[in-house]
Structure formats: structure tokens, C-alpha cells
Design a protein around this motif. Sequence first.
Motif, short mmCIF file in Angstrom:
data_model
loop_
_atom_site.label_atom_id
_atom_site.label_comp_id
_atom_site.label_asym_id
_atom_site.label_seq_id
_atom_site.Cartn_x
_atom_site.Cartn_y
_atom_site.Cartn_z
N GLU A 124 0.83 -1.20 0.00
CA GLU A 124 0.00 0.00 0.00
C GLU A 124 0.87 1.25 0.00
OE1 GLU A 124 -3.10 0.16 2.85
OE2 GLU A 124 -4.07 -1.68 2.13
N VAL A 125 1.97 1.22 0.75
CA VAL A 125 2.89 2.36 0.76
C VAL A 125 3.50 2.55 -0.63
CG1 VAL A 125 5.07 3.23 1.69
CG2 VAL A 125 3.42 2.12 3.21
N LEU A 126 3.92 1.45 -1.25
CA LEU A 126 4.51 1.52 -2.59
C LEU A 126 3.50 2.07 -3.59
CD1 LEU A 126 6.98 0.78 -4.37
CD2 LEU A 126 5.89 -1.44 -4.76
N TRP A 127 2.27 1.63 -3.49
CA TRP A 127 1.22 2.10 -4.40
C TRP A 127 0.95 3.59 -4.19
CZ3 TRP A 127 -1.14 -0.35 -8.40
CH2 TRP A 127 -2.29 0.26 -8.93
N PHE A 128 0.89 4.00 -2.93
CA PHE A 128 0.60 5.40 -2.60
C PHE A 128 1.72 6.32 -3.07
CE2 PHE A 128 0.73 9.12 0.17
CZ PHE A 128 -0.61 9.49 0.25
N ASN A 129 2.97 5.93 -2.80
CA ASN A 129 4.10 6.80 -3.09
C ASN A 129 4.53 6.77 -4.55
OD1 ASN A 129 4.32 7.67 -0.44
ND2 ASN A 129 5.81 6.12 0.12
#
Length: 430
Positions: free
Chosen positions: A166-171
Motif C-alpha cells: 500500500e505504501v509503494l502504491w501510494f508513493n
Amino acid sequence: MVAYPFVFAMKLLGIPKLYALFTVRFVLGALVLGTLHHLRQEVSRQFGVPTSKFFAILTIVQFHLLFYCSRPLPNTFALALVNLAFTSWLSGSPESTLRYLVVAAAVFRCDMILLLAPVGATLLLARSISFWNAVKCCAITAILSIGLSVAVDSIFWQRRVWPEFEVLWFNSVLNRSSEWGTSPFHWYFTSALPRAMMAGLPLALLGVLLERRTAKFVLPVLIFITLYSKLPHKELRFILVGVPVLNIAGATAMARIYNNRWKPGFIWRTFYSLALVMLMASFGVSMVIAAASHANYPGGHALRVLHSKEAVASEVSEGFVHIDVLTAMTGVSRFCEVPHWRYSKEEGLFLEDYSLRNFTHLLNEKDSIPGFLCLQAIPGFSRLRLQKTFPQLLVVTEPKVFVHRAEYLDDADTGEWPGCDAWSGTGWFG
């Protein structure tokens, strides 16, 4: 897990939760320092005892690395694993190197992929590991790590989740990290690294020239920082994992200068004198930053003051405290809470809304709120000021957080509270 028995015993004994936080941070700090010690031992074996000693000295005179060692952030856990990864690389174990980096990326910080890629490429180019063995090693470790992360974090979040995806997708995919602020491309090299490393940065660059063996370790770190610079949102802690490796290069330079300090000619003696001055200057700057940092958490100080004068003294047996955004960002956590009191961090309230929510107390950046009496102003760091007299350097503070009590509590004594006009505007550091 290590801290849990101690925390459980504290809970049984009725010890305040704040000491549980101290325990957790002590354990985490000890674990991270343990990985740094492990890395230092391997530096001693590969580059010699003097280099390992200067590695320790460089680490000690830098502020940010030790500051983050006990902070319960994903970056801190990733730092510990990266330390172990480079220890394995130094000792000649490429499989362990890749495993540590994969676990760090899958469980704690997905951006460690940006470090894994250049490290893996370096290992492949040096033929330290074959391509298929590297793929097999990374794939198996990734599957196990992702499975562990999903199993544990889904329990914490009460939904099926792989947080780092989710962090990778968001950033990266949505590119929404810029919502938290942006910095120019060069910021890590021109601001973050110089502040984090100080004397260690020029020594690291010199170390690559004087000790060529450090180049293969330093280059992946520089590539990692360059790749990370593409993201518009930047924070020093994001690239902190590279500092220990750069310190190794700096330590080799310092060891070479130290060993050659008595050679004929003025060059080595000049280098030695300059290096000593830089180390002492770094230590002095670190102490200044520490003094400023100490004054940078007015929110946590405000909640402690409130509890010491209201909750602990039982002037107000049950309180309902509202904590605004600034207060929550400057030191307040649930570890600071006390029994029988309630806490709210509801956002988006107007000043006139507070008196309608039955709050007994407010911790707010506003000094005047309708329906509430301002009890005390809590100062926070504002700036540094130089002066000719002693002390030469002042940490200047200004009111940041204000403690308020509801006016309807007219039976509560305000005698112990100094009011919002009484606060200290400067600290000092000599």
C-alpha cells in the motif's frame, strides 16, 4: 516480544504506561546498536582495528543516526536489517546480504528495493553469486516475508493488508507522497547528508579515494540516494540506512590519516589537524542539535504538565482532553495517557465547537478559546541565536502549545498554574 515480559510486569504493578515506552525504546535502541556493533566487528576484520575505532567515533559525533536508533519507526527496523546486510556482504555472504534486504523491503520499508537493486547488481557483476541463485534466494525470502507481514499486520489493522504494498502504491504509483511536502532533487545531497554525517561526509569521499575496497559498498548507497531523490517528498530518515556504510569509508580515510600523521612533510599533519577539528566541530554541532531537539516536543511536555497538576493531583478526577494536530505531532502518544481520563484527536473543529463537546481540557496551538481558561503556555524550539557573551549560543523558544481548562470547572484551583504569560523564552547551550 523482547520487551513484553517487562511491560506486562509493569502493567501488573500499576506502573504508568510511559515507562512501557521507555522499555520498548531501550530494547529497540539496544538491538539497533547491537547491529552497529556487529558491523563494526566485521569492519575491524576487513579493514583493521583503527578503522573500526574511527567508525565508532564518527557514529558518536553524528546526531541523527543515534537519535533514530530507538525511535519505533519502520525506518529504524530497516536500518537494523541493512546493517546486518552490509555486515554479511563484508564477511563474504551474498545470500544473507540479499535476504536481509528483501525482508527489510517486504516487511518494513518498501523503498529498500532501491537499495536492493544496486547491491544485487554489484554482487552479480562481481560474480559473488549467480543470477539464478540470486533470484531463488530473493523469491523464497520475499514469499515468506510477505506471508509473515500479511498474517501479522492483518491482525493489527483488522483487515487483510500488506502494508508495504500500500505504501509503494501510494508513493510510487499514485505519486501522492508530495501531499506531505516536496523538496528539490538535490536535497538529500546538499542538505540531508551533510546534516546527518557532518565531518563523516568529506571523509567518506576521501576514503573512497584512499581505500578503493570501499567503493563497491559506497556506490550502491549513492545510487540508492540518487534514485530516492526522484520522489518529490523527502525526509532525512528515508536515507539514514546509508549513513553507516558511508561512515565505513570515512573511517578508512581517518585511519589512513592517523597512521601517516608523523610522516615527513606537512600534508598528512595538515590532514590530521583538519580531521580533528572537523570531528570536534561535528560533536559540537550535534550537541546544539540535541539541545534544539529537546525543545522540539511541546505537545508531550504539555500533556505531562497537565497530568502532573490535574490528573495526578486529583483536582479533576476524570478529564476529557482534546489534542489538536500540532500537539499530536510534537510528542503526544497513547503511552502518555493516564487511567480514568479520555482523549480526543478529532480534527476539523472550529474554536466555538470546543465548548459544545464537554471537553474539560484542551491542548491547543491557540492561546485563546471561547469557554476555556488558558492555564499555561508551553514553549517549543523557534531558532538559534548567537551572542558575544556567555553562553555564546542560545536556543530560542516561543509559545507553541497552550493548556486550557473549561470555565465551567470553576471549583478547580488554578493556583499552581502560572498562566499563559509566564514562560521562558530562551534556553542555552555553551
